[in-house]
Design a protein around this motif. Structure first.
Motif, PDB file in Angstrom:
ATOM      1  N   ARG A 116       0.823  -1.212   0.000  1.00  0.00           N
ATOM      2  CA  ARG A 116       0.000   0.000   0.000  1.00  0.00           C
ATOM      3  C   ARG A 116       0.858   1.264   0.000  1.00  0.00           C
ATOM      4  N   THR A 117       1.809   1.348   0.917  1.00  0.00           N
ATOM      5  CA  THR A 117       2.600   2.576   1.043  1.00  0.00           C
ATOM      6  C   THR A 117       3.578   2.763  -0.113  1.00  0.00           C
ATOM      7  N   SER A 118       4.057   1.659  -0.682  1.00  0.00           N
ATOM      8  CA  SER A 118       4.993   1.762  -1.801  1.00  0.00           C
ATOM      9  C   SER A 118       4.284   1.811  -3.141  1.00  0.00           C
ATOM     10  N   GLY A 119       2.964   1.619  -3.136  1.00  0.00           N
ATOM     11  CA  GLY A 119       2.205   1.687  -4.384  1.00  0.00           C
ATOM     12  C   GLY A 119       2.498   0.534  -5.328  1.00  0.00           C
ATOM     13  N   VAL A 120       2.716  -0.660  -4.786  1.00  0.00           N
ATOM     14  CA  VAL A 120       3.045  -1.809  -5.639  1.00  0.00           C
ATOM     15  C   VAL A 120       1.897  -2.101  -6.604  1.00  0.00           C
ATOM     16  N   SER A 166      -0.015  -5.786 -11.424  1.00  0.00           N
ATOM     17  CA  SER A 166      -0.081  -6.059 -12.862  1.00  0.00           C
ATOM     18  C   SER A 166       1.248  -5.797 -13.559  1.00  0.00           C
ATOM     19  N   ARG A 167       2.135  -5.073 -12.879  1.00  0.00           N
ATOM     20  CA  ARG A 167       3.472  -4.815 -13.437  1.00  0.00           C
ATOM     21  C   ARG A 167       4.565  -5.300 -12.477  1.00  0.00           C
ATOM     22  N   SER A 168       4.192  -6.274 -11.641  1.00  0.00           N
ATOM     23  CA  SER A 168       5.140  -6.969 -10.775  1.00  0.00           C
ATOM     24  C   SER A 168       5.086  -8.450 -11.144  1.00  0.00           C
ATOM     25  N   PHE A 169       6.194  -9.172 -10.905  1.00  0.00           N
ATOM     26  CA  PHE A 169       6.312 -10.504 -11.480  1.00  0.00           C
ATOM     27  C   PHE A 169       6.856 -11.521 -10.488  1.00  0.00           C
ATOM     28  N   GLY A 170       6.455 -12.768 -10.703  1.00  0.00           N
ATOM     29  CA  GLY A 170       6.962 -13.869  -9.918  1.00  0.00           C
ATOM     30  C   GLY A 170       7.575 -14.918 -10.819  1.00  0.00           C
ATOM     31  N   ALA A 171       8.575 -15.625 -10.284  1.00  0.00           N
ATOM     32  CA  ALA A 171       9.179 -16.765 -10.980  1.00  0.00           C
ATOM     33  C   ALA A 171       8.746 -18.029 -10.242  1.00  0.00           C
ATOM     34  N   PHE A 172       8.357 -19.049 -10.997  1.00  0.00           N
ATOM     35  CA  PHE A 172       7.822 -20.271 -10.398  1.00  0.00           C
ATOM     36  C   PHE A 172       8.560 -21.502 -10.925  1.00  0.00           C
ATOM     37  N   CYS A 173       8.824 -22.409 -10.006  1.00  0.00           N
ATOM     38  CA  CYS A 173       9.369 -23.723 -10.361  1.00  0.00           C
ATOM     39  C   CYS A 173       8.310 -24.738  -9.937  1.00  0.00           C
ATOM     40  N   GLY A 174       7.596 -25.274 -10.912  1.00  0.00           N
ATOM     41  CA  GLY A 174       6.427 -26.076 -10.582  1.00  0.00           C
ATOM     42  C   GLY A 174       5.384 -25.178  -9.942  1.00  0.00           C
ATOM     43  N   ASP A 175       4.910 -25.554  -8.765  1.00  0.00           N
ATOM     44  CA  ASP A 175       3.911 -24.734  -8.075  1.00  0.00           C
ATOM     45  C   ASP A 175       4.529 -23.790  -7.050  1.00  0.00           C
ATOM     46  N   GLN A 176       5.853 -23.836  -6.907  1.00  0.00           N
ATOM     47  CA  GLN A 176       6.510 -23.017  -5.884  1.00  0.00           C
ATOM     48  C   GLN A 176       7.007 -21.697  -6.460  1.00  0.00           C
ATOM     49  N   MET A 177       6.687 -20.603  -5.788  1.00  0.00           N
ATOM     50  CA  MET A 177       7.210 -19.295  -6.152  1.00  0.00           C
ATOM     51  C   MET A 177       8.625 -19.190  -5.610  1.00  0.00           C
ATOM     52  N   VAL A 178       9.596 -18.931  -6.519  1.00  0.00           N
ATOM     53  CA  VAL A 178      11.003 -18.944  -6.117  1.00  0.00           C
ATOM     54  C   VAL A 178      11.700 -17.608  -6.364  1.00  0.00           C
ATOM     55  N   GLY A 179      10.997 -16.646  -6.917  1.00  0.00           N
ATOM     56  CA  GLY A 179      11.578 -15.322  -7.155  1.00  0.00           C
ATOM     57  C   GLY A 179      10.497 -14.300  -7.393  1.00  0.00           C
ATOM     58  N   PHE A 180      10.838 -13.043  -7.209  1.00  0.00           N
ATOM     59  CA  PHE A 180       9.846 -11.970  -7.382  1.00  0.00           C
ATOM     60  C   PHE A 180      10.533 -10.674  -7.766  1.00  0.00           C
ATOM     61  N   LEU A 201       9.006  -6.642  -7.552  1.00  0.00           N
ATOM     62  CA  LEU A 201       7.878  -5.765  -7.237  1.00  0.00           C
ATOM     63  C   LEU A 201       8.100  -4.376  -7.812  1.00  0.00           C
ATOM     64  N   HIS A 202       7.074  -3.813  -8.437  1.00  0.00           N
ATOM     65  CA  HIS A 202       7.193  -2.483  -9.029  1.00  0.00           C
ATOM     66  C   HIS A 202       6.071  -1.550  -8.593  1.00  0.00           C
ATOM     67  N   SER A 203       6.440  -0.291  -8.468  1.00  0.00           N
ATOM     68  CA  SER A 203       5.490   0.799  -8.294  1.00  0.00           C
ATOM     69  C   SER A 203       5.679   1.740  -9.475  1.00  0.00           C
ATOM     70  N   CYS A 204       4.606   2.336  -9.951  1.00  0.00           N
ATOM     71  CA  CYS A 204       4.704   3.234 -11.108  1.00  0.00           C
ATOM     72  C   CYS A 204       3.990   4.548 -10.815  1.00  0.00           C
ATOM     73  N   GLY A 205       4.591   5.635 -11.265  1.00  0.00           N
ATOM     74  CA  GLY A 205       3.984   6.945 -11.051  1.00  0.00           C
ATOM     75  C   GLY A 205       4.892   8.048 -11.566  1.00  0.00           C
ATOM     76  N   LEU A 206       4.483   9.297 -11.343  1.00  0.00           N
ATOM     77  CA  LEU A 206       5.282  10.442 -11.783  1.00  0.00           C
ATOM     78  C   LEU A 206       6.471  10.640 -10.854  1.00  0.00           C
ATOM     79  N   TYR A 207       7.645  10.826 -11.448  1.00  0.00           N
ATOM     80  CA  TYR A 207       8.863  11.084 -10.692  1.00  0.00           C
ATOM     81  C   TYR A 207       9.751  11.958 -11.566  1.00  0.00           C
ATOM     82  N   HIS A 208      10.183  13.083 -11.020  1.00  0.00           N
ATOM     83  CA  HIS A 208      10.941  14.063 -11.796  1.00  0.00           C
ATOM     84  C   HIS A 208      10.164  14.478 -13.049  1.00  0.00           C
ATOM     85  N   GLY A 209       8.841  14.542 -12.924  1.00  0.00           N
ATOM     86  CA  GLY A 209       8.009  15.065 -14.007  1.00  0.00           C
ATOM     87  C   GLY A 209       7.727  14.114 -15.140  1.00  0.00           C
ATOM     88  N   GLN A 210       8.080  12.826 -15.005  1.00  0.00           N
ATOM     89  CA  GLN A 210       7.789  11.888 -16.079  1.00  0.00           C
ATOM     90  C   GLN A 210       7.360  10.545 -15.507  1.00  0.00           C
TER      91      GLN A 210
END
Length: 277
Positions: free
Chosen positions: A42-46, A49-63, A65-74
């Motif tokens: 919530r606070t980081s604005g994750v 839809s633009r954050s990703f996980g890596a999976f080996c079989g059914d196990q999540m083994v990597g991630f 996380l991204h937040s997107c917004g205006l920074y330095h005017g762009q």
């Protein structure tokens, strides 16, 4: 061997389990509950839809996380966190995640891609430089354990963040915040923040801080001397107190904080990569 997908349909508990395992062997292991991770999102604005996980079989083994917004005017993206569980490191997961992220971010009109890394984390810095990132700023994380001296009584006022007009500060210079402390991101959850400020012929200095722990998120002033009593006042209310990501070019501010008892707890690089070229 691995499959990759966005985190839109991945349960938060599964992400927390992967994150905790990925950081379990760090100098300071990270262990977040599902509720704490939800607060971070919530606070980081994750943006799942633009954050990703890596999976080996059914196990999540990597991630990643991204937040997107205006920074330095762009339009910009910020890497809130990346991790791979220990037994799956060295298999190119981070490289694959960066490749997928850059492809998706470019498609969604993102111009620049930012991240932060501890300056002593040489392995991560090498990885990021290999991915095309370069250092753009250096930040200091500072912490004071107790107030020193006494604040000027009656000189500092407090106001809810959403009532404070950051867009019309006149001669009050905003000390450039990092992405996670940018005004646009704070405005997504205004109820979480408060402002301490000093008024001398208009607002002469201010400090935006977190209600939960008093962490200093933004600073602004006409002069550092006018900012000092604001910090003193906040430190008298909240201690220990952290000032996160103060640009190390702000020598006067850093010297003032040191005089108030703040000590360096960590140093970080802000790194950036253009993704619109």
């Amino acid at each position: 061997m691995y499959r990759y997908q966005t985190l839109e349909d991945v349960p938060l508990g599964e992400i927390a389990a992967c994150l905790n395992l990925a950081f379990s062997d760090y100098d300071i292991p990270l262990c977040l509950t599902e509720r704490e991770l939800a607060h971070l999102f919530r606070t980081s604005g994750v943006d799942e839809s633009r954050s990703f996980g890596a999976f080996c079989g059914d196990q999540m083994v990597g991630f990643m996380l991204h937040s997107c917004g205006l920074y330095h005017g762009q339009e910009a993206a910020f890497n809130v966190g990346t991790g791979v569980v220990p037994e799956h490191r060295g298999n190119g997961i981070s490289t694959d995640l960066f490749s997928l992220a850059e492809q998706v971010l470019r498609q969604t009109q993102i111009k620049s891609y930012y991240l932060e890394v501890l300056q002593q984390n040489e392995g991560a810095i090498r990885l990021y430089k290999k991915q095309g990132f370069s250092v753009t700023r250096e930040f200091a994380v500072l912490r004071a354990s107790a107030p020193t001296g006494s604040a000027e009584r009656g000189k500092v006022e407090y106001m809810e963040f959403d009532r404070f007009d950051l867009d019309h500060m006149g001669q009050c210079r905003q000390i450039g915040p990092s992405y996670e402390h940018s005004t646009g991101l704070l405005r997504r959850n205004p109820e979480l923040y408060e402002v301490a400020y000093r008024r001398e012929d208009g607002v002469s200095a201010f400090c935006v801080f977190s209600k939960a722990d008093g962490q200093i998120l933004q600073l602004g002033c006409r002069s550092v001397e006018e900012l000092k009593p604001v910090i003193q006042s906040l430190l008298s209310r909240v201690h220990p107190l952290t000032a996160k990501n103060i640009d190390q070019k702000e020598r006067e501010v850093l010297e003032m904080l040191a005089a108030l008892g703040f000590k360096t707890a960590a140093k970080q690089f802000e790194m950036v990569k253009r993704v619109d070229s």
